[in-house]
Design a protein around this motif. Structure first.
Motif, PDB file in Angstrom:
ATOM      1  N   VAL A   1       0.838  -1.202   0.000  1.00 24.31           N
ATOM      2  CA  VAL A   1       0.000   0.000   0.000  1.00 24.31           C
ATOM      3  C   VAL A   1       0.867   1.243   0.000  1.00 24.31           C
ATOM      4  O   VAL A   1       1.814   1.366   0.790  1.00 24.31           O
ATOM      5  CB  VAL A   1      -0.948   0.012   1.219  1.00 24.31           C
ATOM      6  CG1 VAL A   1      -1.747   1.311   1.271  1.00 24.31           C
ATOM      7  CG2 VAL A   1      -1.897  -1.183   1.158  1.00 24.31           C
ATOM      8  N   ILE A   2       0.516   2.175  -0.890  1.00 24.12           N
ATOM      9  CA  ILE A   2       1.168   3.476  -0.946  1.00 24.12           C
ATOM     10  C   ILE A   2       0.104   4.528  -0.687  1.00 24.12           C
ATOM     11  O   ILE A   2      -0.905   4.585  -1.398  1.00 24.12           O
ATOM     12  CB  ILE A   2       1.830   3.723  -2.312  1.00 24.12           C
ATOM     13  CG1 ILE A   2       2.847   2.611  -2.620  1.00 24.12           C
ATOM     14  CG2 ILE A   2       2.504   5.091  -2.354  1.00 24.12           C
ATOM     15  CD1 ILE A   2       3.327   2.610  -4.055  1.00 24.12           C
ATOM     16  N   GLU A   3       0.292   5.347   0.339  1.00 30.31           N
ATOM     17  CA  GLU A   3      -0.678   6.373   0.691  1.00 30.31           C
ATOM     18  C   GLU A   3      -0.206   7.731   0.204  1.00 30.31           C
ATOM     19  O   GLU A   3       0.871   8.199   0.598  1.00 30.31           O
ATOM     20  CB  GLU A   3      -0.890   6.397   2.211  1.00 30.31           C
ATOM     21  CG  GLU A   3      -1.506   5.100   2.742  1.00 30.31           C
ATOM     22  CD  GLU A   3      -1.604   5.048   4.259  1.00 30.31           C
ATOM     23  OE1 GLU A   3      -1.209   6.048   4.904  1.00 30.31           O
ATOM     24  OE2 GLU A   3      -2.051   4.021   4.794  1.00 30.31           O
TER      25      GLU A   3
ATOM     26  N   PRO B   1      -5.977   9.599 -11.355  1.00 31.43           N
ATOM     27  CA  PRO B   1      -4.918   9.915 -12.317  1.00 31.43           C
ATOM     28  C   PRO B   1      -3.896   8.802 -12.530  1.00 31.43           C
ATOM     29  O   PRO B   1      -3.145   8.839 -13.512  1.00 31.43           O
ATOM     30  CB  PRO B   1      -4.251  11.155 -11.688  1.00 31.43           C
ATOM     31  CG  PRO B   1      -5.328  11.794 -10.887  1.00 31.43           C
ATOM     32  CD  PRO B   1      -6.105  10.651 -10.321  1.00 31.43           C
ATOM     33  N   LEU B   2      -3.853   7.836 -11.635  1.00 32.93           N
ATOM     34  CA  LEU B   2      -2.870   6.766 -11.767  1.00 32.93           C
ATOM     35  C   LEU B   2      -3.418   5.538 -12.489  1.00 32.93           C
ATOM     36  O   LEU B   2      -2.694   4.549 -12.649  1.00 32.93           O
ATOM     37  CB  LEU B   2      -2.375   6.336 -10.381  1.00 32.93           C
ATOM     38  CG  LEU B   2      -1.485   7.324  -9.639  1.00 32.93           C
ATOM     39  CD1 LEU B   2      -1.143   6.782  -8.255  1.00 32.93           C
ATOM     40  CD2 LEU B   2      -0.223   7.604 -10.418  1.00 32.93           C
ATOM     41  N   ILE B   3      -4.659   5.578 -12.921  1.00 40.93           N
ATOM     42  CA  ILE B   3      -5.251   4.390 -13.546  1.00 40.93           C
ATOM     43  C   ILE B   3      -4.453   3.984 -14.784  1.00 40.93           C
ATOM     44  O   ILE B   3      -4.188   2.805 -15.017  1.00 40.93           O
ATOM     45  CB  ILE B   3      -6.721   4.647 -13.913  1.00 40.93           C
ATOM     46  CG1 ILE B   3      -7.557   4.820 -12.647  1.00 40.93           C
ATOM     47  CG2 ILE B   3      -7.274   3.507 -14.761  1.00 40.93           C
ATOM     48  CD1 ILE B   3      -8.998   5.221 -12.922  1.00 40.93           C
ATOM     49  N   TYR B   4      -4.073   4.970 -15.588  1.00 38.56           N
ATOM     50  CA  TYR B   4      -3.306   4.686 -16.804  1.00 38.56           C
ATOM     51  C   TYR B   4      -1.856   5.065 -16.580  1.00 38.56           C
ATOM     52  O   TYR B   4      -1.533   6.231 -16.317  1.00 38.56           O
ATOM     53  CB  TYR B   4      -3.879   5.463 -17.989  1.00 38.56           C
ATOM     54  CG  TYR B   4      -5.302   5.094 -18.289  1.00 38.56           C
ATOM     55  CD1 TYR B   4      -5.595   3.983 -19.072  1.00 38.56           C
ATOM     56  CD2 TYR B   4      -6.355   5.837 -17.766  1.00 38.56           C
ATOM     57  CE1 TYR B   4      -6.903   3.625 -19.338  1.00 38.56           C
ATOM     58  CE2 TYR B   4      -7.673   5.477 -18.018  1.00 38.56           C
ATOM     59  CZ  TYR B   4      -7.937   4.374 -18.809  1.00 38.56           C
ATOM     60  OH  TYR B   4      -9.234   4.023 -19.061  1.00 38.56           O
ATOM     61  N   ASN B   5      -0.967   4.103 -16.691  1.00 34.26           N
ATOM     62  CA  ASN B   5       0.446   4.326 -16.450  1.00 34.26           C
ATOM     63  C   ASN B   5       1.137   4.517 -17.795  1.00 34.26           C
ATOM     64  O   ASN B   5       1.377   3.562 -18.538  1.00 34.26           O
ATOM     65  CB  ASN B   5       1.036   3.124 -15.710  1.00 34.26           C
ATOM     66  CG  ASN B   5       2.460   3.383 -15.234  1.00 34.26           C
ATOM     67  OD1 ASN B   5       3.172   4.191 -15.808  1.00 34.26           O
ATOM     68  ND2 ASN B   5       2.853   2.677 -14.192  1.00 34.26           N
TER      69      ASN B   5
ATOM     70  N   PRO C   1      -2.208  11.670  -6.003  1.00 31.17           N
ATOM     71  CA  PRO C   1      -0.776  11.580  -6.289  1.00 31.17           C
ATOM     72  C   PRO C   1      -0.151  12.963  -6.411  1.00 31.17           C
ATOM     73  O   PRO C   1      -0.846  13.955  -6.665  1.00 31.17           O
ATOM     74  CB  PRO C   1      -0.745  10.833  -7.624  1.00 31.17           C
ATOM     75  CG  PRO C   1      -2.056  11.141  -8.264  1.00 31.17           C
ATOM     76  CD  PRO C   1      -3.049  11.304  -7.150  1.00 31.17           C
ATOM     77  N   MET C   2       1.137  13.028  -6.236  1.00 34.16           N
ATOM     78  CA  MET C   2       1.839  14.302  -6.449  1.00 34.16           C
ATOM     79  C   MET C   2       1.746  14.674  -7.925  1.00 34.16           C
ATOM     80  O   MET C   2       1.967  13.828  -8.790  1.00 34.16           O
ATOM     81  CB  MET C   2       3.296  14.180  -6.032  1.00 34.16           C
ATOM     82  CG  MET C   2       3.496  14.034  -4.531  1.00 34.16           C
ATOM     83  SD  MET C   2       3.014  15.511  -3.601  1.00 34.16           S
ATOM     84  CE  MET C   2       4.311  16.654  -4.098  1.00 34.16           C
ATOM     85  N   PRO C   3       1.408  15.915  -8.243  1.00 39.55           N
ATOM     86  CA  PRO C   3       1.175  16.270  -9.654  1.00 39.55           C
ATOM     87  C   PRO C   3       2.403  16.100 -10.538  1.00 39.55           C
ATOM     88  O   PRO C   3       2.277  15.781 -11.711  1.00 39.55           O
ATOM     89  CB  PRO C   3       0.739  17.739  -9.578  1.00 39.55           C
ATOM     90  CG  PRO C   3       1.204  18.217  -8.242  1.00 39.55           C
ATOM     91  CD  PRO C   3       1.154  17.039  -7.340  1.00 39.55           C
ATOM     92  N   GLU C   4       3.592  16.308  -9.971  1.00 34.66           N
ATOM     93  CA  GLU C   4       4.796  16.214 -10.807  1.00 34.66           C
ATOM     94  C   GLU C   4       5.334  14.784 -10.902  1.00 34.66           C
ATOM     95  O   GLU C   4       6.254  14.516 -11.648  1.00 34.66           O
ATOM     96  CB  GLU C   4       5.902  17.140 -10.271  1.00 34.66           C
ATOM     97  CG  GLU C   4       6.461  16.758  -8.912  1.00 34.66           C
ATOM     98  CD  GLU C   4       5.663  17.333  -7.756  1.00 34.66           C
ATOM     99  OE1 GLU C   4       6.216  17.407  -6.649  1.00 34.66           O
ATOM    100  OE2 GLU C   4       4.502  17.702  -7.979  1.00 34.66           O
TER     101      GLU C   4
END
Length: 422
Positions: free
Chosen positions: A310-312, A372-376, A349-352
């Motif tokens: 897990v990443i928070e 925003p992380l769904i597509y890598n 997530p962090m924007p940058e």
């Protein structure tokens, strides 16, 4: 002005909640009667000739494990017997278990419990059986109007019967938090964010129990309300007419300071009840002789279970609580056995640095903020599974993770990185 009184009663019971005898019920009834009397509550004056609604905590009752989650049946039956003996004209018992589950469904397998309610002279009512009534709440910060069960508004007297438990999200769940079960799911579940405490206090503005009786026969600590461990044979009943004072005393019995509990801080700030222990008269047992140090719930899921990395990110307590509930439930059921490690991101997530590096196994994104992380784009074709919601339901990840292990899902190994969004 007289100080609010909280009655404490303690005594040996010697039986488990799911294996009690008439003698054990009599012992519990005596404890409940002592606590109510110590609180200075005249039951005949309160309930004589009136209709009474009892609101225990019946969240997800489990006929195979009734010890830790729900209000002890012995306490419910004891209050019914005492209220009936005090001259109540009618007694109803109701709750809304939440989590997309009707009370009718929640009580499946609990036929013996409902039969005993009837034998003791009470009727089980379903808060979700009819549309709620919108009640104006002009001093609310967030929650106006408040949709309340019609059976509550029709009752002459309302008695609150919570279980003493810790809580992953709100630290404790006692009398004030038990009132969240008055609210149906469509107004209840979307607010399990940081603002849950404000909403709970807004409910308290329009609904104050006439009497609160806390079940601490077998209390619950740790990853409660659903995955905690029992504190057996605490054998305490607390009672009072000021639910805030009762909760303050009970939190202290759990080894938890009033100032640690957001809903108690807010209740005191808003003048909705007494939360200063120095201003509360405790009658009956000496709290110093009853106090335990309860294991605290852990909200974060990072490093909790090796199967899920897990990443928070920028996550609020709503998502953190819902996720921890789901993981604890999977852990308690050995739901990670045989599964390859997965990676789960929760929060903004962090924007940058939108894209993750070194993702292990299937990537899951939990909550609306993680979308925003769904597509890598660093690994074209790698699409995460997404659990939407603000916050998601506490069982959403639990169900999706279990479904992903099904033979036809293509994700049982955790190596399929082309799985479409869930």
């Amino acid at each position: 002005m007289a100080r609010p009184r909280v009655g404490l009663a303690h005594g040996e019971v010697g039986e488990a909640p799911d294996a009690f005898t008439p003698a054990g019920l009599a012992a519990v009834t005596a404890l409940v009667a002592r606590a109510i009397a110590a609180a200075g509550c005249d039951l005949p004056a309160l309930v004589g000739g009136k209709s009474v609604l009892l609101k225990p905590n019946l969240v997800r009752p489990n006929p195979n494990s009734p010890r830790s989650v729900v209000t002890d049946e012995r306490v419910i039956l004891a209050v019914i017997d005492l209220v009936r003996a005090a001259g109540a004209a009618a007694i109803r018992v109701g709750d809304n278990p939440g989590y997309g589950l009707s009370l009718f469904a929640a009580m499946a397998g609990m036929a013996d419990f409902t039969r005993r309610l009837a034998e003791h002279g009470a009727e089980l009512v379903h808060f979700d059986a009819a549309d709620p009534v919108a009640v104006a709440n002009p001093t609310a910060l967030l929650f106006d109007p408040v949709p309340l069960p019609r059976v509550l508004l029709e009752a002459d007297v309302y008695i609150n019967i919570p279980k003493m438990k810790t809580h992953v999200h709100t630290l404790v769940t006692l009398g004030i938090k038990n009132q969240y079960g008055l609210i149906l799911d469509d107004n209840r579940m979307p607010w399990h964010r940081n603002d849950i405490n404000v909403k709970i206090i807004d409910i308290l503005r329009v609904v104050k129990p006439d009497l609160t009786v806390v079940d601490a026969l077998w209390a619950v600590q740790g990853q409660a309300p659903l995955s905690g461990s029992s504190v057996p044979d605490m054998n305490v009943i607390a009672a009072g007419t000021d639910v805030c004072a009762v909760d303050a005393v009970c939190a202290d019995l759990m080894g938890i300071a009033v100032d640690e509990v957001a809903m108690l801080r807010l209740a005191g700030q808003e003048g909705l009840g007494e939360t200063d222990l120095a201003a509360i008269e405790v009658v009956g047992e000496d709290p110093d002789q009853l106090r335990r140090r309860f294991a605290r719930p852990v909200l974060s899921s990072m490093g909790a279970y090796p199967a899920v990395r897990v990443i928070e990110g920028g996550a609020c307590q709503g998502c953190l609580s819902a996720l921890r509930h789901a993981l604890d439930k999977l852990g308690s059921e050995d739901g990670f056995a045989g599964r390859a490690q997965a990676t789960l991101y929760v929060g903004v997530p962090m924007p940058e640095t939108v894209n993750l590096r070194n993702v292990r196994g299937q990537l899951w994104c939990f909550g609306a903020c993680s979308a925003p992380l769904i597509y890598n784009t660093k690994e074209p074709g790698r699409i995460a599974r997404h659990i939407p919601g603000c916050p998601p339901h506490i069982l959403d990840f639990y169900k999706a993770y279990k479904a992903a292990a099904a033979p036809d899902s293509g994700t049982g190994t955790g190596k399929d990185h082309r799985t479409p969004c869930a």
